[in-house]
Structures are given as C-alpha cells and as structure tokens.
Design a protein around this motif. Structure first.
Motif, PDB file in Angstrom:
ATOM      1  N   SER A 142      42.116  30.159  25.525  1.00 25.18           N
ATOM      2  CA  SER A 142      43.543  30.050  25.198  1.00 25.18           C
ATOM      3  C   SER A 142      44.137  28.770  25.777  1.00 25.18           C
ATOM      4  N   HIS A 143      43.825  28.476  27.029  1.00 22.02           N
ATOM      5  CA  HIS A 143      44.353  27.256  27.658  1.00 22.02           C
ATOM      6  C   HIS A 143      43.759  26.024  26.997  1.00 22.02           C
ATOM      7  N   PHE A 144      42.482  26.063  26.666  1.00 21.07           N
ATOM      8  CA  PHE A 144      41.835  24.945  25.972  1.00 21.07           C
ATOM      9  C   PHE A 144      42.579  24.616  24.675  1.00 21.07           C
ATOM     10  N   LYS A 145      42.868  25.632  23.895  1.00 20.38           N
ATOM     11  CA  LYS A 145      43.532  25.403  22.615  1.00 20.38           C
ATOM     12  C   LYS A 145      44.990  25.009  22.786  1.00 20.38           C
ATOM     13  N   ASP A 146      45.694  25.662  23.693  1.00 19.24           N
ATOM     14  CA  ASP A 146      47.129  25.400  23.862  1.00 19.24           C
ATOM     15  C   ASP A 146      47.409  24.032  24.469  1.00 19.24           C
ATOM     16  N   ALA A 147      46.544  23.568  25.360  1.00 19.25           N
ATOM     17  CA  ALA A 147      46.796  22.323  26.093  1.00 19.25           C
ATOM     18  C   ALA A 147      46.067  21.119  25.499  1.00 19.25           C
ATOM     19  N   ASN A 148      45.470  21.301  24.327  1.00 18.72           N
ATOM     20  CA  ASN A 148      44.877  20.189  23.578  1.00 18.72           C
ATOM     21  C   ASN A 148      43.779  19.464  24.356  1.00 18.72           C
ATOM     22  N   PHE A 149      42.836  20.221  24.895  1.00 20.93           N
ATOM     23  CA  PHE A 149      41.659  19.616  25.510  1.00 20.93           C
ATOM     24  C   PHE A 149      40.664  19.231  24.417  1.00 20.93           C
ATOM     25  N   GLY A 150      39.786  18.298  24.761  1.00 22.80           N
ATOM     26  CA  GLY A 150      38.764  17.881  23.812  1.00 22.80           C
ATOM     27  C   GLY A 150      37.414  18.517  24.056  1.00 22.80           C
ATOM     28  N   THR A 151      37.112  18.807  25.318  1.00 25.19           N
ATOM     29  CA  THR A 151      35.820  19.377  25.696  1.00 25.19           C
ATOM     30  C   THR A 151      36.047  20.584  26.594  1.00 25.19           C
ATOM     31  N   LEU A 152      35.298  21.645  26.324  1.00 26.13           N
ATOM     32  CA  LEU A 152      35.339  22.841  27.170  1.00 26.13           C
ATOM     33  C   LEU A 152      33.970  23.019  27.797  1.00 26.13           C
ATOM     34  N   VAL A 153      33.962  23.264  29.098  1.00 29.21           N
ATOM     35  CA  VAL A 153      32.727  23.463  29.854  1.00 29.21           C
ATOM     36  C   VAL A 153      32.797  24.814  30.549  1.00 29.21           C
ATOM     37  N   SER A 154      31.682  25.527  30.564  1.00 26.84           N
ATOM     38  CA  SER A 154      31.606  26.785  31.305  1.00 26.84           C
ATOM     39  C   SER A 154      30.456  26.704  32.284  1.00 26.84           C
ATOM     40  N   VAL A 155      30.750  26.948  33.563  1.00 26.15           N
ATOM     41  CA  VAL A 155      29.731  26.992  34.604  1.00 26.15           C
ATOM     42  C   VAL A 155      29.519  28.454  34.959  1.00 26.15           C
ATOM     43  N   LEU A 156      28.295  28.933  34.839  1.00 31.37           N
ATOM     44  CA  LEU A 156      28.049  30.364  34.948  1.00 31.37           C
ATOM     45  C   LEU A 156      26.628  30.623  35.407  1.00 31.37           C
ATOM     46  N   SER A 157      26.303  31.889  35.602  1.00 27.02           N
ATOM     47  CA  SER A 157      24.942  32.236  35.991  1.00 27.02           C
ATOM     48  C   SER A 157      24.060  32.303  34.745  1.00 27.02           C
ATOM     49  N   PRO A 158      22.752  32.052  34.873  1.00 27.90           N
ATOM     50  CA  PRO A 158      21.874  32.141  33.705  1.00 27.90           C
ATOM     51  C   PRO A 158      21.933  33.506  33.032  1.00 27.90           C
ATOM     52  N   GLY A 159      22.054  34.561  33.826  1.00 29.59           N
ATOM     53  CA  GLY A 159      22.008  35.905  33.263  1.00 29.59           C
ATOM     54  C   GLY A 159      23.170  36.255  32.364  1.00 29.59           C
ATOM     55  N   GLN A 160      24.316  35.608  32.541  1.00 28.66           N
ATOM     56  CA  GLN A 160      25.489  35.941  31.735  1.00 28.66           C
ATOM     57  C   GLN A 160      25.750  34.932  30.627  1.00 28.66           C
ATOM     58  N   LEU A 161      24.865  33.939  30.487  1.00 27.54           N
ATOM     59  CA  LEU A 161      25.135  32.833  29.566  1.00 27.54           C
ATOM     60  C   LEU A 161      25.317  33.308  28.125  1.00 27.54           C
ATOM     61  N   HIS A 162      24.358  34.053  27.603  1.00 31.83           N
ATOM     62  CA  HIS A 162      24.421  34.426  26.192  1.00 31.83           C
ATOM     63  C   HIS A 162      25.651  35.281  25.891  1.00 31.83           C
ATOM     64  N   ARG A 163      25.935  36.226  26.769  1.00 30.34           N
ATOM     65  CA  ARG A 163      27.086  37.104  26.525  1.00 30.34           C
ATOM     66  C   ARG A 163      28.401  36.317  26.545  1.00 30.34           C
ATOM     67  N   LYS A 164      28.550  35.420  27.527  1.00 23.84           N
ATOM     68  CA  LYS A 164      29.795  34.660  27.599  1.00 23.84           C
ATOM     69  C   LYS A 164      29.934  33.720  26.409  1.00 23.84           C
ATOM     70  N   MET A 165      28.839  33.162  25.935  1.00 23.17           N
ATOM     71  CA  MET A 165      28.939  32.305  24.755  1.00 23.17           C
ATOM     72  C   MET A 165      29.384  33.114  23.531  1.00 23.17           C
ATOM     73  N   LEU A 166      28.933  34.347  23.422  1.00 21.84           N
ATOM     74  CA  LEU A 166      29.387  35.201  22.320  1.00 21.84           C
ATOM     75  C   LEU A 166      30.879  35.488  22.439  1.00 21.84           C
ATOM     76  N   HIS A 167      31.346  35.796  23.643  1.00 15.53           N
ATOM     77  CA  HIS A 167      32.783  35.998  23.835  1.00 15.53           C
ATOM     78  C   HIS A 167      33.552  34.737  23.428  1.00 15.53           C
ATOM     79  N   TYR A 168      33.073  33.602  23.867  1.00 15.74           N
ATOM     80  CA  TYR A 168      33.755  32.349  23.537  1.00 15.74           C
ATOM     81  C   TYR A 168      33.782  32.111  22.029  1.00 15.74           C
ATOM     82  N   ILE A 169      32.668  32.352  21.362  1.00 23.88           N
ATOM     83  CA  ILE A 169      32.629  32.188  19.907  1.00 23.88           C
ATOM     84  C   ILE A 169      33.651  33.105  19.255  1.00 23.88           C
ATOM     85  N   HIS A 170      33.728  34.338  19.730  1.00 25.03           N
ATOM     86  CA  HIS A 170      34.715  35.274  19.186  1.00 25.03           C
ATOM     87  C   HIS A 170      36.132  34.738  19.343  1.00 25.03           C
TER      88      HIS A 170
END
Length: 227
Positions: A142-170
C-alpha cells in the motif's frame, strides 16, 4: 494436488497468473522512478521484550546493507519494519516489533526520517494491527503504491519467501526478494509447503477480510490483552 479437481487447479492457476502479470506490469511502469522501499520482515519474540532476536537482527542487518547500496547508487531509499506489539506463548513483548526494528536501524546510523514502522502500521491497519506476513505485505504494498516508489524490496527468511511473494502478488506488486538465513529459523519448510502455501493459493490469499479465520486466529494468539 491431492483431492483438488483439475478444473479447480486450472481456474486457480489462471487467476494467479493474471495477478502475477498485473503485478509485473505495475513494477515495469514504476521501474524508472529512483525511489526504493525496503520492507524488513519482523520476527517475534523480542529478546527481553525489547531487542530483535537473532533472526530478526540478521534481516535488519541485511536491510541496512541494501539501504546503503541503493543510496550509493543515487536512489532515494526508505525502510519499513512491520509488526505490532506481539505475544508469544502467553508472554507479551514490551514494545512493538516495529519499534524494536526501527530503533535498531536508527542506532546503526540510518536517519529516523528514512525509517517507518508503527506510523505505517497505524495508517494502513488501524486498530487491527500488523500480526502476520500478509499484514506486512499489505502495508508495504500500500505504501509502495501510494508514495510512488519505483522499486520494492523485501528482506525475509528463506522459509517464508514463497508465501510472502504470493501475498505480494495478490496485493498487486512484485518485490525483489533478499533472504537473511540463520541456522535456527522460525519458519518450517515442510509446514510452509504442505499447509501455508495451499492455504494462500486456494483459500485466503490476503488475510485482510474482517471474517478471515486465519487472520483472526493469529491476531488472537499474538496480540497482548489490553493494559
């Protein structure tokens, strides 16, 4: 997938592929904007109720490194550390995960004006708070879209990577993902694959509806009682 009809799998896959293409399109549109938002996924519980634990600290250090790299490349950079005040096995932390993480990053030398936490938690989640990975992704997207950022980065654990990417895609975005592995990790690969990922893919991709059973269960488990 066992016990799921082929036509259901096809419909779900089609819907997810469409969501992925929309997310990719937005990231392509934004790619020329020299502004970066780095989300550093929080991890509970805090040490002594106030300090990041080993896994959380590893992510914060990786976020600091990326902040420096993007800044040196000439981009404007902000960080978001999510997480309301949590309770783990009945023991509440003294401060929010966001407060612990933002304090850590500011102590490492990042200007406080470049670090977000409870401010974005409150802006986008209000009294519900940020109590799971989907909440983290919702606020960051939401903040990425509202504040007009160009790049979004997520720093996370390997175990949660796939699930968080699915949430982000949604939620309509597709971050660059950077992991911060540790020997001992909160997220279990087998549990993620057999339980968490199917739930996101087939049942509840965003956990944001007022009647989301999983979101309400996690909030009940993790939110300390009112003082």
């Amino acid at each position: 997938m066992a016990n799921v009809p082929d036509e259901t799998i096809h419909a779900v896959r089609t819907a997810w592929e469409e969501s992925l293409q929309r997310a990719k399109s937005l990231m392509t549109e934004r790619s020329g904007t020299p502004r970066v938002l780095i989300e550093v996924a929080a991890q509970h519980p805090l040490v002594g109720g106030v300090h990041p634990n080993e896994e959380f600290e590893a992510r914060l250090n990786r976020g600091y490194e990326l902040y420096t790299q993007f800044l040196e490349s000439g981009q404007e950079v902000e960080l978001y550390v999510p997480g309301s005040r949590h309770m783990f096995h009945g023991h509440p932390d003294k401060i929010s995960l966001s407060a612990a993480g933002t304090t850590y990053l500011v102590a490492r030398g990042i200007p406080a004006a470049h670090v977000h936490g409870d401010d974005l938690n409150h802006r986008y989640k209000g009294d519900d708070g940020v109590y799971n990975s989907a909440d983290e992704c919702f606020v960051a997207a939401s903040h990425f879209k509202d504040a007009n950022f160009g790049t979004l980065v997520s720093v996370l654990s390997p175990g949660q990577l796939h699930r968080k990417m699915l949430h982000y895609i949604h939620f309509g975005v597709l971050p660059l993902a950077y992991t911060a592995p540790t020997v001992s990790a909160f997220h279990d690969y087998v549990h993620e694959a057999l339980v968490e990922l199917p739930h996101v893919l087939y049942d509840d991709p965003g956990l944001q509806a007022p009647d989301s059973a999983k979101a309400n269960r996690l909030r009940a488990q993790r939110r300390p009682p009112a003082d």
